[in-house]
Design an enzyme around this catalytic site. Structure first.
Site, PDB file in Angstrom:
ATOM      1  N   LYS A  22       0.836  -1.206   0.000  1.00 39.70           N
ATOM      2  CA  LYS A  22       0.000   0.000   0.000  1.00 39.70           C
ATOM      3  C   LYS A  22       0.867   1.251   0.000  1.00 39.70           C
ATOM      4  CE  LYS A  22      -1.678   1.612   4.063  1.00 39.70           C
ATOM      5  NZ  LYS A  22      -1.264   3.022   4.221  1.00 39.70           N
ATOM      6  N   ASN A  23       1.888   1.273   0.853  1.00 38.63           N
ATOM      7  CA  ASN A  23       2.686   2.498   0.998  1.00 38.63           C
ATOM      8  C   ASN A  23       3.616   2.750  -0.183  1.00 38.63           C
ATOM      9  OD1 ASN A  23       1.416   2.994   3.353  1.00 38.63           O
ATOM     10  ND2 ASN A  23       3.179   2.653   4.695  1.00 38.63           N
ATOM     11  N   CYS A 117      -5.233  13.016  13.229  1.00 33.13           N
ATOM     12  CA  CYS A 117      -5.008  11.609  12.970  1.00 33.13           C
ATOM     13  C   CYS A 117      -5.016  10.862  14.293  1.00 33.13           C
ATOM     14  CB  CYS A 117      -3.678  11.454  12.260  1.00 33.13           C
ATOM     15  SG  CYS A 117      -3.280   9.768  11.908  1.00 33.13           S
ATOM     16  N   ARG A 122       0.767  14.356  13.608  1.00 30.50           N
ATOM     17  CA  ARG A 122       1.192  14.109  12.232  1.00 30.50           C
ATOM     18  C   ARG A 122       1.093  15.349  11.346  1.00 30.50           C
ATOM     19  NH1 ARG A 122      -0.421   8.101  10.329  1.00 30.50           N
ATOM     20  NH2 ARG A 122       1.416   8.379   9.091  1.00 30.50           N
ATOM     21  N   PRO A 123       1.896  16.375  11.652  1.00 28.23           N
ATOM     22  CA  PRO A 123       1.844  17.583  10.836  1.00 28.23           C
ATOM     23  C   PRO A 123       2.463  17.384   9.450  1.00 28.23           C
ATOM     24  CG  PRO A 123       3.602  17.733  12.459  1.00 28.23           C
ATOM     25  CD  PRO A 123       2.915  16.427  12.688  1.00 28.23           C
ATOM     26  N   ASP A 308       5.023   0.567  11.994  1.00 30.00           N
ATOM     27  CA  ASP A 308       3.811  -0.088  11.502  1.00 30.00           C
ATOM     28  C   ASP A 308       3.709  -1.556  11.949  1.00 30.00           C
ATOM     29  OD1 ASP A 308       3.045   2.244  10.318  1.00 30.00           O
ATOM     30  OD2 ASP A 308       3.490   1.637   8.267  1.00 30.00           O
ATOM     31  N   ARG A 400      -8.431  -0.538   5.029  1.00 29.96           N
ATOM     32  CA  ARG A 400      -7.565   0.473   4.401  1.00 29.96           C
ATOM     33  C   ARG A 400      -6.270  -0.140   3.895  1.00 29.96           C
ATOM     34  NH1 ARG A 400      -5.750   4.546   8.276  1.00 29.96           N
ATOM     35  NH2 ARG A 400      -4.360   4.803   6.511  1.00 29.96           N
TER      36      ARG A 400
END
Ligand code: UD1
Length: 422
Positions: A22-23, A117, A122-123, A308, A400
């Site tokens: 996915k990433n 988030c 998570r800027p 992750d 997701r």
């Protein structure tokens, strides 16, 4: 809304195929905005995040067709729209990956700020600062990043204060079309970043330092790229999650279509715990442990242990002998699975960024709530070894990022059903 019902499954066995990452798929899809020609992408995982991004590209004016399962043909030549709306971006933070390519190609764009988030603030300040260094003027207006570069982006020396994966990817794509040379210092080295570099290189962009923390990119001065067809690399996090499913049930399972070398931080940790491996070029067999020892783990950037995979290893620590510690260094609030695991009887204490897990407590099935993508997979793992039955709610988080989740778990022998909430 769907929920998952998992029954105690003492042993798993058999083999499964791992899907495309996915990433990697997400930056690849946004990189197609830089292409002058249509592209075929294969091994594209059929997961909600990929479909959300395809929807966003379609809204921008791109067209795509599925040629077969996991393969699309995409054409971005007709893209005319440069505004990425809140409605889409709020569904997926990684939509920020359109910022670099849209700005580089059209010299202006508006991208909604990703919403709050679940795993911390998570800027995207590093993305913005770096693009400003390349000559962009950026303002935040009504929740949107409004970016312009009337003269086009120009090469610059960018030093990231923190290593950022999507930040590095955004910059790579912007630099590919900029005027002159861009140097990125403190770049991310994740395999997904490396694949993006290779794709840009295959499209004729000169890039030095691929796979290192210093990248030099020679831009095309606004000319669109001659991109080649792409095959998405294997998902190391999906693979790691299934390895943990094998490990928590102390089973032997085989994963096909993996890149073992990308999994080293994960397989090294599993070896330290007591598991063995048979490894071939693109498959990996987990061998059961005679004793599963407690472990210490710290999440860091690649090639370190991936954040992750933190939640899945926390579930695994619940069956190890002794006390394990897990320190989360990348995100400030990535322990949301702790409360849910505690509902199943887990003995976990949290102090700051460190969790202490006492193993071998008996887990009991319960109703639990998925809170983010990877946290949810920890609940599945715990559900496999908990007594009776565990029901995981809000599994849209899992959808997701995990393709064919129940099918894959079932083909390994797990008893799992997807049901509708009443
Ligand atoms: C990517 C991955 C995600 C993974 C994460 C870390 C994708 C689509 N997502 O997310 O699965 O968990 O890398 O490996 O590839 N930061 C800032 N300012 C910024 C950008 C980041 O302070 O502008 C901070 C973040 O808050 C975090 C750290 O930098 O603490 C690393 O985040 P980053 O690598 O950017 O994560 P993502 O790219 O969003």
């Amino acid at each position: 809304m769907d929920f998952l019902k998992i029954h105690h499954t003492p042993k798993l066995s058999g083999s499964i195929n791992i899907s495309g990452a996915k990433n990697s798929a997400l930056p690849i899809l946004t990189a197609t905005l830089l292409s002058k020609n249509p592209i075929t992408i294969s091994n594209l995982p059929n997961v909600a995040d990929v479909n959300t991004l395809l929807k966003l590209l379609e809204i921008l004016g791109a067209s795509y067709q599925h040629i077969q399962n996991n393969q699309i043909h995409i054409d971005t030549s007709s893209v005319h729209e440069t505004r990425a709306n809140y409605d889409i971006v709020r569904k997926m933070r990684a939509s920020i990956l359109v910022l670099g390519p849209l700005l580089a190609r059209f010299r202006h764009c508006e991208v909604s700020l990703p919403g709050g988030c679940a795993i911390g603030a998570r800027p995207v300040d590093l993305h913005i600062k770096a693009l400003e260094k390349m000559g962009a003027q950026i303002e935040i207006q009504h929740g949107y990043i409004v970016a312009t570069a009337p003269q086009g982006l120009r090469g610059a020396n960018i030093m990231f204060d923190k290593i950022t994966v999507t930040g590095t990817e955004n910059l790579l794509m912007a630099a590919a079309l900029a005027k002159g040379k861009t140097k990125i210092i403190n770049a991310a080295k994740e395999p997904e970043v490396v694949q993006l570099c290779e794709i840009l290189k295959d499209a004729g962009v000169e890039i030095e330092g691929i796979g290192t923390s210093e990248l030099e990119i020679q831009g095309s001065d606004g000319e669109l790229l001659d991109m080649q067809d792409i095959c998405v690399i294997a998902d190391r996090i999906e693979a790691g999650t299934y390895l943990c499913a094998g490990a928590i049930t102390n089973s032997s399972i085989t994963l096909h279509h993996v890149i073992p070398h990308h999994l080293e931080a994960i397989t090294d940790k599993l070896e330290e715990i007591g598991f063995g491996f048979e490894i071939s070029q693109d498959s990996l067999t987990l061998l059961p442990a005679t004793k599963r020892k407690a472990f210490e783990l710290i999440t860091t950037e690649y090639p370190g242990f991936p954040t992750d995979m933190q939640a899945q290893f926390m579930a695994l620590a619940l069956v190890c002998e002794g006390t394990s510690t897990i320190e989360e260094r990348l995100f400030e609030n990535r322990f949301m699975h702790v409360n849910e695991l505690q509902r199943m009887g887990a003995n976990i204490t949290l102090k700051g960024h460190t969790a202490t897990i006492i193993g071998e407590e008996e887990l009991k099935g319960a109703d639990v709530m998925a809170t983010d993508l990877r946290a949810s997979s920890a609940l599945i793992l715990a559900g496999l070894v908990a007594q009776d039955c565990t029901q995981i709610h809000r599994i849209y988080h899992l959808d997701r990022g995990y393709e064919g989740l129940e099918e894959k778990l079932r083909s390994l022998g797990a008893s799992v059903q997807r049901l509708k909430e009443k």
